[in-house]
Scaffold this motif. Sequence first.
Motif, PDB file in Angstrom:
ATOM      1  N   ASN A   1      40.545  14.996  48.883  1.00 33.26           N
ATOM      2  CA  ASN A   1      41.885  15.372  49.349  1.00 33.26           C
ATOM      3  C   ASN A   1      41.794  16.205  50.619  1.00 33.26           C
ATOM      4  N   LYS A   2      42.709  15.884  51.542  1.00 34.27           N
ATOM      5  CA  LYS A   2      42.862  16.663  52.772  1.00 34.27           C
ATOM      6  C   LYS A   2      44.240  17.289  52.796  1.00 34.27           C
ATOM      7  N   SER A   3      44.628  17.833  53.933  1.00 33.75           N
ATOM      8  CA  SER A   3      45.908  18.542  54.015  1.00 33.75           C
ATOM      9  C   SER A   3      47.089  17.611  53.815  1.00 33.75           C
ATOM     10  N   ASP A   4      47.051  16.418  54.381  1.00 32.61           N
ATOM     11  CA  ASP A   4      48.187  15.508  54.267  1.00 32.61           C
ATOM     12  C   ASP A   4      47.796  14.108  53.823  1.00 32.61           C
ATOM     13  N   SER A   5      46.537  13.881  53.531  1.00 39.31           N
ATOM     14  CA  SER A   5      46.101  12.534  53.159  1.00 39.31           C
ATOM     15  C   SER A   5      44.998  12.615  52.108  1.00 39.31           C
TER      16      SER A   5
END
Length: 446
Positions: free
Chosen positions: A263-267
């Motif tokens: 998981n990343k900040s928006d994706s």
Amino acid sequence: MPGRLLSSLARVAPSSSKIDSLHAQDPPLFPPHYSREPPSNPQSRSQESLVMDKLKRHSLGSRHHSDKKSPKVEPQKAATMNMQVESPPIVFYNAPQASSGALFSGQLKFDVKEPHLTMDTFEMRMLAVVTTKKPVAPHCPECASHTTEIHKWDILKGSVSLRHGVHSFPFSHLIPGHLPATSHGAIASLDYYLSAVAISSTGEKFTYKRNIDIKRAIFPGNEKHSIRIFPPTNLTAAVTLPPVIHPIGDFPLEMRLSGIVTNKSDSQTRWRLRKLNWRIEETQKSVSPACPKHSQKVGGEGKGVLHEDVHVIGSEEVKSGWKTDFEAGNIDVEFRAACNMALKPTCDMESPNGMESKHNLVIEMVVAEEWAPLRKLSQATPTGAARVLRTQFHLVVTERAGLGISWDEEQPPMYEDVPASPPTYVADIVDYNMDQLDTEVADMAL
């Protein structure tokens, strides 16, 4: 000219009516009279032709039989040997380091055909024969085969006269458990034989040879759990394997692939399993020793050439059947694998002479990378990146133990194995305890 001869013969030849009358006047018996006219039935043949055909057949038949060699009639031997095995099939239980061996017993039957037969020597050996398919010298029997004596029985130690009939000679031996089991591999084979030799006083030799099949069965224990990490990714595979497998039948495999989601900040980046392959590889090794005549080819006596052969004894492609959980970040896979009996797999074995057989399970997985926004995880897009994850695990291939147990566990306990009986009570101690009990009862009454 031919026409004139035919006409003259026709004039000289008498009519058929005159011939019939002559035959009617002649006596019916010898000497016979033959007609000079052709027979009325074209299929019937004259007696002369029948006699000639019979003589011709006889000559051809005699010539045909003369070409064939008559079978040789072997003289009947003065005695024959046979064997009756009384013990169960030879099976070594557990690994060579912990095996107590197996008991082997039977009776050697010696059938004497003559009224009396004097034997000078009578012995039997247990032999281990290692045969290599890639010897140092291709046409040398000493390089291709090596024989080792395991045990020897001196059945008759002196000259003995045997009467007509069957004589039984019992034998037994505890075969040590560290010996390798019978194996027939692609580059070498190991066989065990019983060889009996008897020599009479007249010098006549009697031999008997029998093959012995020795197997090894390792009892199953706890399941094996292995973890594999695939850098530079965060993928980790946890595999559950059975402790032992068998050449016949399949076995289950469970695998969990974790760390598939990042998981990343928006994706979100995740891995999806596309394909899974498994195969069982059999690795065989063998040392081909050189005989004294050809030892110079390998650099001296006591040396040999190491051969190795790796081939697949079972494989399959798993295209579906796994469960993917992106929320937990795991992929669970369950499938069954098995050895292909048509490829003639061998069991695990290891011999001090360099002969061994081992097995590995190779698993290959193809994973593809996907990208998805956190707001709409269902709209995943393949990034085009893919990886091949490959790992292998050691497998122990052995025969089925069934309900069999080792020979030392079957026998009842010996006298020295019986534990000591409960301790006896001395009379003084019993009297002291009774007096103490009376005192305590009196105190309670007060």
